[in-house]
Design an enzyme around this catalytic site. Structure first.
Site: not given
Ligand code: F6P
Length: 366
Positions: A74, A107, A152, A194, A196, A278, A284, A286-287
């Site tokens: 960032r 971006s 995403d 995830m 967003r 549960r 992360h 996932q990424r």
């Protein structure tokens, strides 16, 4: 020789390395030079060693690698005009006037703004004696080409973003693991994924794993969702299911935009249905991880197209975003794609859920 910069920005996504590899190699194949901009916009602002010439061999083995090997960050400095002025100077000093950016909507918007300011930034730099007039003259226009890298799948005007299918595959694999232990104990699991503000990963993983219930931001559940979810889950149990899987998109909320928390869902399943429950937040995993075949193909084909777009672009044409629509690699105006993406978010914020869904469906139809 024409010099083309390539950069990754925003959250990393599997397939970004494949995209950089394709841009570097296609640039070289077309007789240009390729420059890797390291650490996202930070690399443009700082320049120096963060903007490196890349050879064919530098990207060997990158196709399958997860994350982004040229880094991402960032960069608050690039949001300021002074940061963009420094970035323009660094590019001119390296002789780069074309940039392929692999990132999300934020971006890509930043890049387009940079393009529109470019002539002003150059004349400022000439006035201040930081670059020579001839340097400005020979790099009058900045070419920007966007590629969408994000797990995403939240960008409009493209069917898939680079990384979304790798992430979806990983989620399915994780849910399969959970299935085995859930079935063994006849338990329920609430799994947060995830995405967003976008429910694509939650919806597609729900379909792919046969989940009992899915919570999505674009289609909040009816007001009486607690009752509805419990009745569906208990119906499935009566049909003989030994496990319950509820998938929640991290951005899920009710019709009043109040977040729906995994803990609330767990309490309902435990207290109202008596299920041993549960919560698993996949996070992360996932990424990161390597890119699936689809993302390797998508990033390669789009990287090739991105270089073609750079070489064909005219000062008057809007910056393109490389998309995939109905299995064809196409170009769409970057600004339009970002505006449509923002429009969906705005409709959700204004509780116009049906319109938001229609707009997403319309994109698929296109
Ligand atoms: O945009 C990709 C994404 O992984 C989202 O799904 C998630 O909301 C966010 O980034 C997490 O960001 P960070 O890694 O900065 O916590």
């Amino acid at each position: 020789k024409r010099r083309i910069g390539v950069m990754t920005s925003g959250g990393d996504a599997p397939g970004m390395n494949g995209a950089v590899r394709a841009v570097v190699r296609m640039s070289i194949a077309k007789g240009c030079e390729a420059y890797g901009v390291y650490e996202g916009y930070e690399g443009l602002v700082q320049g120096g060693d963060l903007i490196k010439k890349m050879s064919w061999d530098d990207v060997r083995g990158w196709l399958s690698e997860g994350g982004t090997l040229i880094g991402t960050a960032r960069c608050p400095a690039f949001r300021e005009r002074d940061g963009r002025r420094k970035a323009a100077k660094n590019m001119i000093m390296k002789g780069i006037d074309a940039l392929v950016i692999i990132g999300g909507d934020g971006s890509l918007t930043g890049a387009d703004k940079f393009r529109s300011e470019w002539p002003e930034l150059l004349s400022e730099l000439v006035k201040q004696g930081e670059i020579r007039k001839e340097q400005a003259e020979s790099h009058k226009h900045l070419n920007i080409v966007g590629m969408v890298g994000s797990i995403d799948n939240d960008m409009s005007l493209t069917d898939a973003t680079i990384g979304c299918y790798s992430s979806l595959g990983r989620i399915c694999q994780m849910v399969d693991y959970i299935d085995a232990t859930a079935s063994s104990h006849q338990r329920a699991f609430v799994i947060e994924v995830m995405g967003r503000h976008c429910g694509w990963l939650a919806l597609m993983s729900g379909v792919s794993t046969g989940a009992d219930f899915v919570f999505l931001p674009e289609r909040p559940p009816p007001v009486e969702w607690e009752k509805q979810m419990c009745s569906i889950v208990s119906k499935h149990r009566k049909l003989g299911k030994r496990k319950t899987i509820v998938i929640i998109a991290e951005g899920a909320h009710d019709r009043q935009l109040k977040p729906i928390k995994a803990s609330r869902v767990k309490d309902l399943l435990s207290n109202d249905l008596g299920l041993d429950t549960r919560i698993t937040t996949l996070g992360h995993v996932q990424r990161g991880g390597n890119a699936c075949a689809y993302d390797r193909i998508l990033s390669t084909l789009q990287g090739v197209e991105a270089v073609k777009a750079v070489l064909e672009s005219e000062p008057s044409t809007p910056s393109p975003m490389i998309s995939i629509i109905e299995n064809k690699i196409v170009r769409r105006p970057l600004v339009e794609a970002v505006a449509a993406t923002n429009k969906v978010a705005e409709l959700i914020e204004n509780k116009k859920f049906e319109e938001a869904i229609t707009m997403r469906d319309a994109e698929f139809a296109e």
